[in-house]
Design an enzyme around this catalytic site. Structure first.
Site, PDB file in Angstrom:
ATOM      1  N   LYS A   5       0.867  -1.182   0.000  1.00  0.00           N
ATOM      2  CA  LYS A   5       0.000   0.000   0.000  1.00  0.00           C
ATOM      3  C   LYS A   5       0.903   1.232   0.000  1.00  0.00           C
ATOM      4  O   LYS A   5       1.943   1.249   0.673  1.00  0.00           O
ATOM      5  CB  LYS A   5      -0.901  -0.031   1.250  1.00  0.00           C
ATOM      6  CG  LYS A   5      -1.914   1.103   1.323  1.00  0.00           C
ATOM      7  CD  LYS A   5      -2.868   0.953   2.517  1.00  0.00           C
ATOM      8  CE  LYS A   5      -3.893   2.057   2.591  1.00  0.00           C
ATOM      9  NZ  LYS A   5      -4.836   1.910   3.718  1.00  0.00           N
TER      10      LYS A   5
ATOM     11  N   SER B  41      -9.965   2.173   2.896  1.00  0.00           N
ATOM     12  CA  SER B  41      -9.044   2.923   2.069  1.00  0.00           C
ATOM     13  C   SER B  41      -8.051   2.056   1.305  1.00  0.00           C
ATOM     14  O   SER B  41      -7.426   2.530   0.365  1.00  0.00           O
ATOM     15  CB  SER B  41      -8.267   3.906   2.933  1.00  0.00           C
ATOM     16  OG  SER B  41      -7.414   3.191   3.832  1.00  0.00           O
TER      17      SER B  41
ATOM     18  N   SER C 282     -10.287  -0.311   7.046  1.00  0.00           N
ATOM     19  CA  SER C 282      -9.700  -0.243   5.704  1.00  0.00           C
ATOM     20  C   SER C 282      -9.006  -1.490   5.189  1.00  0.00           C
ATOM     21  O   SER C 282      -8.600  -1.516   4.031  1.00  0.00           O
ATOM     22  CB  SER C 282      -8.730   0.921   5.624  1.00  0.00           C
ATOM     23  OG  SER C 282      -9.458   2.103   5.505  1.00  0.00           O
TER      24      SER C 282
HETATM   25  N1  GLN Z   1     -13.333   4.421   6.213  1.00  0.00           N
HETATM   26  C1  GLN Z   1     -12.754   4.873   7.439  1.00  0.00           C
HETATM   27  C2  GLN Z   1     -12.369   6.311   7.317  1.00  0.00           C
HETATM   28  O1  GLN Z   1     -12.690   6.899   6.348  1.00  0.00           O
HETATM   29  C3  GLN Z   1     -11.601   4.006   7.816  1.00  0.00           C
HETATM   30  C4  GLN Z   1     -10.400   4.281   7.034  1.00  0.00           C
HETATM   31  C5  GLN Z   1      -9.253   3.424   7.449  1.00  0.00           C
HETATM   32  O2  GLN Z   1      -9.427   2.386   8.084  1.00  0.00           O
HETATM   33  N2  GLN Z   1      -8.056   3.861   7.083  1.00  0.00           N
HETATM   34  O3  GLN Z   1     -11.753   6.873   8.152  1.00  0.00           O
END
Ligand code: GLN
Length: 484
Positions: free
Chosen positions: A76, A151, A175
């Site tokens: 990532k 994400s 995420s």
């Molecule tokens: N969807 C969540 C957010 O927008 C979690 C994102 C994540 O786990 N990095 O913060």
């Protein structure tokens, strides 16, 4: 070769059925052909991959190779990679070549993995659909009109389309698990502190945790074994031994006590998804597990709590991006203030700005007690709820996401609806617990994930529980049409 799991590729490499260079070339060719449509990778690193593969082949021949030698992987783009562009999905870091490796990058290269490139992601890991990336949305290989989740959507789309057998990912509020669910993969978020955060660009430091996106639980066990462990460079890394996660995969599941989270089946869960979760639970019952309903009364408060704590921490973490030391700088600044304002104004996207503003607000003098402190107290209540549940059961199960993958564009204009996508995943982050998502069926051709949450440092148990299910079912072997 690409339909094989990491474990199978490992066997093939060691039996000399193919070389690491051949593997790398095969996956790089797939990336070249399929990535223009999927937009799953921001950077492809063919020279880097081929020289690492060459080295791995030499080590494999000499018998001195590490456990993951020669196996291809995508990182990532939140992890710093020495000498390679590291953007975190943001214009702010669109010119940032990291001067060092994140600990997990270093550890995995010592084990011999071959990095193929860097995966697209929501900007600074803020999002649930991969639509906030400066590099454009990632497409879900199961249906190109759908989001892959976020994400870590680039990591998910990469493995789902078999551009690599494994990708690293991070999970601050879901995420890893939510994109794994939406793309039919096995996603593992370890216990907070299990895997070093050093060199992983910070979003919300008390929640962020690195993990894996793989085809199987066995693959996740192989990678976690070499990724986890104490790191003196991360003050929240926990100094406890790393068990051999692969060795305990086949423990019998008879007598396993599974807690069904009452709150997870109550609100917003689509019936078609609920049905698949119930079917998955029946598989566990056949294996001898007992189902026990448990209630975590404070869990429904997890989303509002998270959206105070995470923005608060992000507003502090992202203050380092000032246009002075590294990253994006505006053209012709007219003085220091103009430099700060325009560099940040132009470098960050809308979602990141929304979070920074919310975070600054909840931390400000007049509101700190009303919002931030209160959220911290509710966080404690949620953690205590989980602790009580784990006095009764070994693991908790429920859905990972309320619906399968949704259309690109469907929720971008409505942050609250988007935020509610993480309703089932955020609790584990607030409590620092390990959690997984494994594929358990499809609705209209789109994958659905079963979530498994365990007590702190119970990764071996989670992997064992997930592996038991994958021995009985084949959902994890499904490959989207056109990618087989
Ligand atoms: N969807 C969540 C957010 O927008 C979690 C994102 C994540 O786990 N990095 O913060």
């Amino acid at each position: 070769m690409h339909h094989l799991t990491l474990a199978e590729l490992n066997e093939g490499l060691r039996a000399r059925r193919f070389s690491s260079v051949e593997l790398a070339k095969h996956f790089l060719a797939r990336i070249e052909r399929l990535n223009p449509t999927l937009n799953a990778l921001i950077t492809v690193t063919p020279e880097y991959a081929l020289s690492a593969a060459q080295r791995a082949d030499e080590l494999l021949a000499s018998g001195e190779a590490g456990a993951l030698a020669g196996l291809p992987l995508i990182h990532k783009d939140i992890f710093c990679t020495d000498g390679v562009l590291t953007t975190c999905g943001s214009r702010m870091l669109s010119n940032f070549v990291a001067p060092y490796d994140a600990t997990i990058v270093e550890k995995l290269s010592q084990s011999g993995v071959v990095m193929l490139g860097k995966a697209n992601m929501d900007e600074f890991a803020m999002g649930s659909s991969n639509e906030t990336s400066y590099y454009g949305p990632v497409k879900n290989p199961w249906d190109l009109k759908k989001v892959p989740g976020g994400s870590s959507g680039g990591s998910a789309a990469s493995v789902a389309a078999r551009l690599a057998p494994v990708a690293t990912a991070t999970d601050t509020g879901g995420s890893i698990r939510q994109p794994a669910a939406l793309t039919g993969l096995t996603g593992l978020k370890p216990t907070y502190g299990r895997v070093s955060r050093y060199g992983m660009i910070a979003f919300a430091s008390s929640l962020d945790q690195a993990g894996t996106m793989t085809i199987t639980a066995k693959d996740a066990a192989m990678v976690l074994r070499d990724m986890a462990g104490f790191d003196p460079r991360d003050s929240t890394s926990v100094d406890t031994p790393v068990p051999d996660y692969v060795a305990s995969l086949d423990q019998p599941l008879a007598g396993l006590k599974i807690g069904l989270l009452k709150e997870f089946f109550e609100s917003g869960l689509e019936e078609s998804t609920a049905k698949l979760i119930r079917e998955a639970l029946q598989v566990y019952e056949r294996l001898g597990a007992k189902l026990i309903e448990v209630s975590l009364p404070n869990l429904p408060l997890s989303v509002p709590t998270y959206y105070v704590v995470a923005p608060a921490e992000c507003s502090s973490n992202l203050s380092r991006f000032d246009g002075v030391r590294f990253g994006y700088r505006c053209e012709n600044p007219q003085g220091l203030e103009d430099l700060y304002m325009r560099s940040r104004g132009e470098g960050f996207g809308a979602e990141v700005k929304r979070r920074i503003m919310t975070g600054t607000y909840v931390l400000s003098a007049g509101y700190y007690d009303a919002y931030y402190l209160r959220a911290q107290k509710v966080r404690r209540l949620i953690t205590d709820d989980f602790a009580r549940a784990f006095q009764q059961v070994d693991v908790l199960m429920g859905p990972t996401s309320p619906t399968p993958a949704f259309d690109i564009g469907a929720k971008v204009d409505d942050p609250i609806t988007m935020y509610l996508n993480d309703i089932y995943t955020i609790g584990a982050n607030l409590a620092g617990l390990p959690a997984m998502s494994i594929p358990c069926g499809t609705v209209d051709g789109l994958p659905v994930g079963l979530q498994i949450i365990g007590p702190h440092f119970a990764e071996a148990k989670l992997l064992n529980v997930a592996h038991g299910y994958q021995n009985e079912t084949l959902w994890h072997r499904d490959i989207p049409k056109g990618y087989a």
